[in-house]
Design a protein around this motif. Structure first.
Motif, PDB file in Angstrom:
ATOM      1  N   GLU A   6       0.697  -1.183  -0.058  1.00  0.00           N
ATOM      2  CA  GLU A   6       0.023   0.018   0.091  1.00  0.00           C
ATOM      3  C   GLU A   6       0.838   1.133   0.032  1.00  0.00           C
ATOM      4  OE1 GLU A   6      -2.424   0.453   3.668  1.00  0.00           O
ATOM      5  OE2 GLU A   6      -1.004  -1.203   4.483  1.00  0.00           O
ATOM      6  N   VAL A  81      -8.681   3.413 -14.311  1.00  0.00           N
ATOM      7  CA  VAL A  81      -9.508   4.305 -13.423  1.00  0.00           C
ATOM      8  C   VAL A  81      -9.724   5.747 -14.333  1.00  0.00           C
ATOM      9  CG1 VAL A  81      -9.305   5.844 -11.544  1.00  0.00           C
ATOM     10  CG2 VAL A  81      -8.233   3.605 -11.550  1.00  0.00           C
ATOM     11  N   ARG A 103      -5.839  -8.143  -6.436  1.00  0.00           N
ATOM     12  CA  ARG A 103      -6.778  -6.956  -6.389  1.00  0.00           C
ATOM     13  C   ARG A 103      -6.017  -5.810  -6.314  1.00  0.00           C
ATOM     14  NH1 ARG A 103      -8.630 -11.731  -3.745  1.00  0.00           N
ATOM     15  NH2 ARG A 103     -10.512 -12.260  -4.143  1.00  0.00           N
ATOM     16  N   PHE A 105      -6.921  -1.596  -4.946  1.00  0.00           N
ATOM     17  CA  PHE A 105      -8.042  -0.829  -4.519  1.00  0.00           C
ATOM     18  C   PHE A 105      -7.435   0.552  -4.291  1.00  0.00           C
ATOM     19  CE2 PHE A 105      -7.641  -4.952  -2.308  1.00  0.00           C
ATOM     20  CZ  PHE A 105      -9.066  -5.461  -2.073  1.00  0.00           C
ATOM     21  N   ASP A 107      -8.626   4.291  -2.499  1.00  0.00           N
ATOM     22  CA  ASP A 107      -9.321   4.544  -1.517  1.00  0.00           C
ATOM     23  C   ASP A 107     -10.128   3.535  -0.694  1.00  0.00           C
ATOM     24  OD1 ASP A 107      -7.908   7.046  -1.088  1.00  0.00           O
ATOM     25  OD2 ASP A 107      -9.215   8.072  -2.416  1.00  0.00           O
ATOM     26  N   GLY A 108      -9.713   2.203  -0.831  1.00  0.00           N
ATOM     27  CA  GLY A 108     -10.571   1.363  -0.244  1.00  0.00           C
ATOM     28  C   GLY A 108     -11.499   0.629  -1.150  1.00  0.00           C
ATOM     29  N   VAL A 109     -11.858   1.103  -2.361  1.00  0.00           N
ATOM     30  CA  VAL A 109     -12.706   0.609  -3.266  1.00  0.00           C
ATOM     31  C   VAL A 109     -11.961  -0.137  -4.202  1.00  0.00           C
ATOM     32  CG1 VAL A 109     -14.327   1.247  -4.867  1.00  0.00           C
ATOM     33  CG2 VAL A 109     -14.017   2.828  -2.786  1.00  0.00           C
ATOM     34  N   PRO A 110     -12.446  -1.492  -4.497  1.00  0.00           N
ATOM     35  CA  PRO A 110     -11.769  -2.366  -5.542  1.00  0.00           C
ATOM     36  C   PRO A 110     -11.949  -1.671  -6.759  1.00  0.00           C
ATOM     37  CG  PRO A 110     -13.319  -3.663  -4.111  1.00  0.00           C
ATOM     38  CD  PRO A 110     -13.474  -2.068  -3.721  1.00  0.00           C
ATOM     39  N   VAL A 111     -10.891  -1.612  -7.601  1.00  0.00           N
ATOM     40  CA  VAL A 111     -10.872  -1.070  -8.833  1.00  0.00           C
ATOM     41  C   VAL A 111     -10.598  -2.228 -10.147  1.00  0.00           C
ATOM     42  CG1 VAL A 111     -10.784   1.273  -8.285  1.00  0.00           C
ATOM     43  CG2 VAL A 111      -8.639  -0.315  -8.647  1.00  0.00           C
TER      44      VAL A 111
END
Length: 138
Positions: A6, A81, A103, A105, A107-111
């Protein structure tokens, strides 16, 4: 074979070629080892931004059960994105790998989520070689 990486980052609007964020990566003629998290703006469209997690796994090196040829290139999981995060604004980027799925992510959202081995078990990450020729594997 698990990985979580991260980073907090802010885009400067200049990444039109692939730029590394973090990694433990080694590449040579006919082989790739390790992992790399990288990013780039779409060179043709400034309204898109790509993030990728590249992995060299036991399966892509012929060690696992998928029958992939030894020395296969690094496998990429790519997120596109649109629109990209605003220039100069901080955001959190994370990527995970559990031996099956990778995976990404934002901002915590899976992309992005996919199996780098086409749905089969990929296995552990094959890490770069040390200077004395010993390999590191988790």
């Amino acid at each position: 074979g698990n990985l979580t990486v991260e980073a907090w980052m802010a885009l400067d609007g200049d990444a039109t070629s692939m730029s590394g964020i973090a990694g433990a990566f080694q590449e040579g003629a006919g082989y790739a080892r390790g992992w790399v998290l990288q990013h780039q703006y779409d060179p043709n469209r400034r309204d898109s931004w790509f993030v990728s997690l590249g992995l060299a796994t036991e399966a892509t090196h012929g060690v696992g059960s998928t029958g992939a040829a030894a020395g296969s290139p690094l496998r990429q999981v790519v997120a596109r994105v649109t629109p990209p995060p605003p220039t100069g604004s901080w955001f959190h980027l994370a990527a995970t790998y559990d031996g099956w799925m990778a995976r990404i992510f934002l901002d915590g959202v899976p992309v992005a989520a996919s199996s780098p081995c086409g749905g089969g078990y990929c296995g552990g990450i094959v890490y770069p070689m040390l200077a004395d020729g010993r390999g590191v594997r988790t």
